[in-house]
Design an enzyme around this catalytic site. Structure first.
Site, PDB file in Angstrom:
ATOM      1  N   GLU A  65       6.733   6.188  -8.990  1.00 54.23           N
ATOM      2  CA  GLU A  65       5.171   5.714  -8.806  1.00 54.23           C
ATOM      3  C   GLU A  65       4.741   6.893  -7.775  1.00 54.23           C
ATOM      4  O   GLU A  65       3.542   7.336  -8.157  1.00 54.23           O
ATOM      5  CB  GLU A  65       4.862   4.504  -8.682  1.00 54.23           C
ATOM      6  CG  GLU A  65       5.245   3.365  -9.366  1.00 54.23           C
ATOM      7  CD  GLU A  65       5.046   1.834  -8.982  1.00 54.23           C
ATOM      8  OE1 GLU A  65       3.770   1.365  -8.243  1.00 54.23           O
ATOM      9  OE2 GLU A  65       5.708   0.965  -9.174  1.00 54.23           O
ATOM     10  N   ASP A 124      -3.352  -4.588 -18.299  1.00 53.21           N
ATOM     11  CA  ASP A 124      -2.388  -3.720 -18.628  1.00 53.21           C
ATOM     12  C   ASP A 124      -2.515  -3.080 -19.978  1.00 53.21           C
ATOM     13  O   ASP A 124      -1.605  -2.840 -20.827  1.00 53.21           O
ATOM     14  CB  ASP A 124      -0.903  -4.262 -18.647  1.00 53.21           C
ATOM     15  CG  ASP A 124      -0.619  -4.911 -17.240  1.00 53.21           C
ATOM     16  OD1 ASP A 124      -1.257  -4.068 -16.107  1.00 53.21           O
ATOM     17  OD2 ASP A 124       0.094  -5.776 -16.861  1.00 53.21           O
ATOM     18  N   GLY A 142       0.792  -1.228   0.007  1.00 58.27           N
ATOM     19  CA  GLY A 142      -0.051   0.077   0.093  1.00 58.27           C
ATOM     20  C   GLY A 142       0.631   1.286   0.024  1.00 58.27           C
ATOM     21  O   GLY A 142       0.307   2.200   0.637  1.00 58.27           O
ATOM     22  N   SER A 143       1.903   1.244  -0.426  1.00 55.71           N
ATOM     23  CA  SER A 143       2.889   2.502  -0.401  1.00 55.71           C
ATOM     24  C   SER A 143       2.240   3.306  -1.430  1.00 55.71           C
ATOM     25  O   SER A 143       2.229   4.675  -1.228  1.00 55.71           O
ATOM     26  CB  SER A 143       4.325   2.172  -0.873  1.00 55.71           C
ATOM     27  OG  SER A 143       4.641   1.917  -2.047  1.00 55.71           O
ATOM     28  N   ASN A 144       1.657   3.015  -2.714  1.00 55.98           N
ATOM     29  CA  ASN A 144       0.955   3.826  -3.480  1.00 55.98           C
ATOM     30  C   ASN A 144      -0.214   4.686  -2.873  1.00 55.98           C
ATOM     31  O   ASN A 144      -0.393   5.813  -3.138  1.00 55.98           O
ATOM     32  CB  ASN A 144       0.754   3.517  -4.662  1.00 55.98           C
ATOM     33  CG  ASN A 144       1.869   3.470  -5.794  1.00 55.98           C
ATOM     34  OD1 ASN A 144       2.237   4.113  -6.093  1.00 55.98           O
ATOM     35  ND2 ASN A 144       2.361   2.135  -6.169  1.00 55.98           N
ATOM     36  N   LYS A 174      -6.424  -8.622  -7.977  1.00 53.52           N
ATOM     37  CA  LYS A 174      -7.613  -9.281  -8.418  1.00 53.52           C
ATOM     38  C   LYS A 174      -8.077  -8.568  -9.633  1.00 53.52           C
ATOM     39  O   LYS A 174      -8.071  -7.369  -9.753  1.00 53.52           O
ATOM     40  CB  LYS A 174      -8.857  -9.535  -7.458  1.00 53.52           C
ATOM     41  CG  LYS A 174      -8.406  -9.900  -6.099  1.00 53.52           C
ATOM     42  CD  LYS A 174      -8.342 -11.577  -6.277  1.00 53.52           C
ATOM     43  CE  LYS A 174      -9.544 -12.143  -6.531  1.00 53.52           C
ATOM     44  NZ  LYS A 174      -9.551 -13.724  -6.388  1.00 53.52           N
ATOM     45  N   ASN A 203      -5.101   2.415 -13.266  1.00 52.36           N
ATOM     46  CA  ASN A 203      -4.240   1.346 -12.660  1.00 52.36           C
ATOM     47  C   ASN A 203      -2.686   1.920 -12.930  1.00 52.36           C
ATOM     48  O   ASN A 203      -2.307   2.413 -13.771  1.00 52.36           O
ATOM     49  CB  ASN A 203      -4.364  -0.175 -13.455  1.00 52.36           C
ATOM     50  CG  ASN A 203      -3.376  -1.327 -13.015  1.00 52.36           C
ATOM     51  OD1 ASN A 203      -3.373  -1.207 -11.889  1.00 52.36           O
ATOM     52  ND2 ASN A 203      -2.332  -1.844 -13.754  1.00 52.36           N
ATOM     53  N   HIS A 218       1.206   0.285 -13.274  1.00 50.08           N
ATOM     54  CA  HIS A 218       1.856  -0.535 -13.638  1.00 50.08           C
ATOM     55  C   HIS A 218       3.492  -0.207 -13.598  1.00 50.08           C
ATOM     56  O   HIS A 218       3.782   0.993 -13.874  1.00 50.08           O
ATOM     57  CB  HIS A 218       1.646  -1.065 -14.898  1.00 50.08           C
ATOM     58  CG  HIS A 218       2.414  -2.166 -15.375  1.00 50.08           C
ATOM     59  ND1 HIS A 218       1.867  -3.607 -14.906  1.00 50.08           N
ATOM     60  CD2 HIS A 218       3.650  -2.472 -16.138  1.00 50.08           C
ATOM     61  CE1 HIS A 218       2.929  -4.254 -15.323  1.00 50.08           C
ATOM     62  NE2 HIS A 218       3.700  -3.813 -16.257  1.00 50.08           N
TER      63      HIS A 218
HETATM   64  C1  GAR Z   1       3.407  -1.222  -7.271  1.00 51.91           C
HETATM   65  O1  GAR Z   1       4.879  -1.404  -7.720  1.00 51.91           O
HETATM   66  C2  GAR Z   1       2.498  -1.362  -8.569  1.00 51.91           C
HETATM   67  O2  GAR Z   1       2.869  -0.724  -9.611  1.00 51.91           O
HETATM   68  C3  GAR Z   1       2.621  -2.868  -8.604  1.00 51.91           C
HETATM   69  O3  GAR Z   1       2.456  -3.378  -7.536  1.00 51.91           O
HETATM   70  C4  GAR Z   1       3.181  -2.353  -6.686  1.00 51.91           C
HETATM   71  C5  GAR Z   1       2.192  -2.260  -5.513  1.00 51.91           C
HETATM   72  O4  GAR Z   1       2.983  -1.613  -4.591  1.00 51.91           O
HETATM   73  N1  GAR Z   1       1.645  -3.041  -9.637  1.00 51.91           N
HETATM   74  C6  GAR Z   1       1.762  -4.390 -10.683  1.00 51.91           C
HETATM   75  O5  GAR Z   1       2.996  -4.993 -10.664  1.00 51.91           O
HETATM   76  C7  GAR Z   1       0.359  -4.313 -11.443  1.00 51.91           C
HETATM   77  N2  GAR Z   1       0.604  -5.285 -12.504  1.00 51.91           N
HETATM   78  P1  GAR Z   1       2.282  -0.908  -3.257  1.00 51.91           P
HETATM   79  O6  GAR Z   1       1.159  -1.946  -2.708  1.00 51.91           O
HETATM   80  O7  GAR Z   1       3.415  -0.646  -2.401  1.00 51.91           O
HETATM   81  O8  GAR Z   1       1.597   0.181  -3.746  1.00 51.91           O
END
Ligand code: GAR
Length: 203
Positions: free
Chosen positions: A179, A150, A14-16, A91, A107, A109
């Site tokens: 990100e 994607d 969940g850092s984003n 999911k 989304n 990526h």
């Molecule tokens: C992030 O790097 C995001 O871009 C990636 O999962 C990570 C989640 O990090 N998503 C994918 O790879 C989707 N195909 P977070 O939980 O720290 O936000």
């Protein structure tokens, strides 16, 4: 006009979500995080939401067998969500949510789509693929979510250099930092465009 109400769907760290939520706390932010949905009850994302007082729901195939799509849609509706952000959400969203929020689900990526996307391309696998291909540049993509992984229209990307001694972990760390800049910027732009266009709130 009230702030754009954003739901974040996340499965793990969940850092984003944190980056988005921190940006939303600025007095002039055009958006707020109205809801967090996670399919993993022990995730950092749900813990962060609960700790910071964001409405947080654990919704999964276990909590709602055969009815997850409906459960997510009613949560989004109940919280008057305008925009859905999937940030590390593992999911696939169901047809009801996709139809109700068509073009309003984005989304993030961790690679420059259309390269290194598709089924199974999550986290470490993405960065391994970038290094195996010998790419000199990588970086995150924010795109509209469509039915296939994607492939939806790209909204924004940010370039991150791939260094000669990069490992998947070191590259992931720099891309993740990008990100955290890109995602709040894109959501703020969406909120500003809505206000600038004087669009009615889509409730
Ligand atoms: C992030 O790097 C995001 O871009 C990636 O999962 C990570 C989640 O990090 N998503 C994918 O790879 C989707 N195909 P977070 O939980 O720290 O936000």
């Amino acid at each position: 006009m009230s702030r754009l109400q954003v739901a974040v769907l996340a499965s793990h760290n969940g850092s984003n979500l944190r980056a988005l939520h921190q940006a939303s706390l600025s007095a002039d932010a055009g958006f707020g995080v109205a809801l967090v949905v996670g399919n993993n009850s022990g995730s950092g994302a749900l813990a962060y939401a609960r700790d910071t007082g964001i409405p947080a729901l654990h919704l999964s195939d276990r909590t709602h067998p055969g009815q997850l799509d409906e459960a997510i849609l009613s949560a989004l509706t109940d919280h008057a969500v305008d925009l859905v952000v999937t940030a590390g959400y593992m999911k696939k969203l169901g047809p009801r949510v996709r139809a109700a929020y068509a073009s309003r689900i984005i989304n993030i990526h961790p690679a420059l789509l259309p390269r290194h996307g598709g089924k199974g391309m999550y986290g470490k696998a993405v960065h391994e693929s970038v290094l195996a291909a010998g790419d000199k540049v990588s970086g995150p993509t924010v795109h509209i979510l469509t039915e296939d992984y994607d492939t939806g229209p790209i909204i924004a990307q940010r370039q991150v250099a791939v260094l000669p001694d990069d490992t998947p972990a070191s590259l992931a760390e720099r891309v993740l930092a990008a990100e955290h800049q890109l995602l709040p910027t894109v959501v703020e732009q969406i909120a500003a465009q809505r206000a600038a266009l004087g669009l009615p709130e889509q409730r």
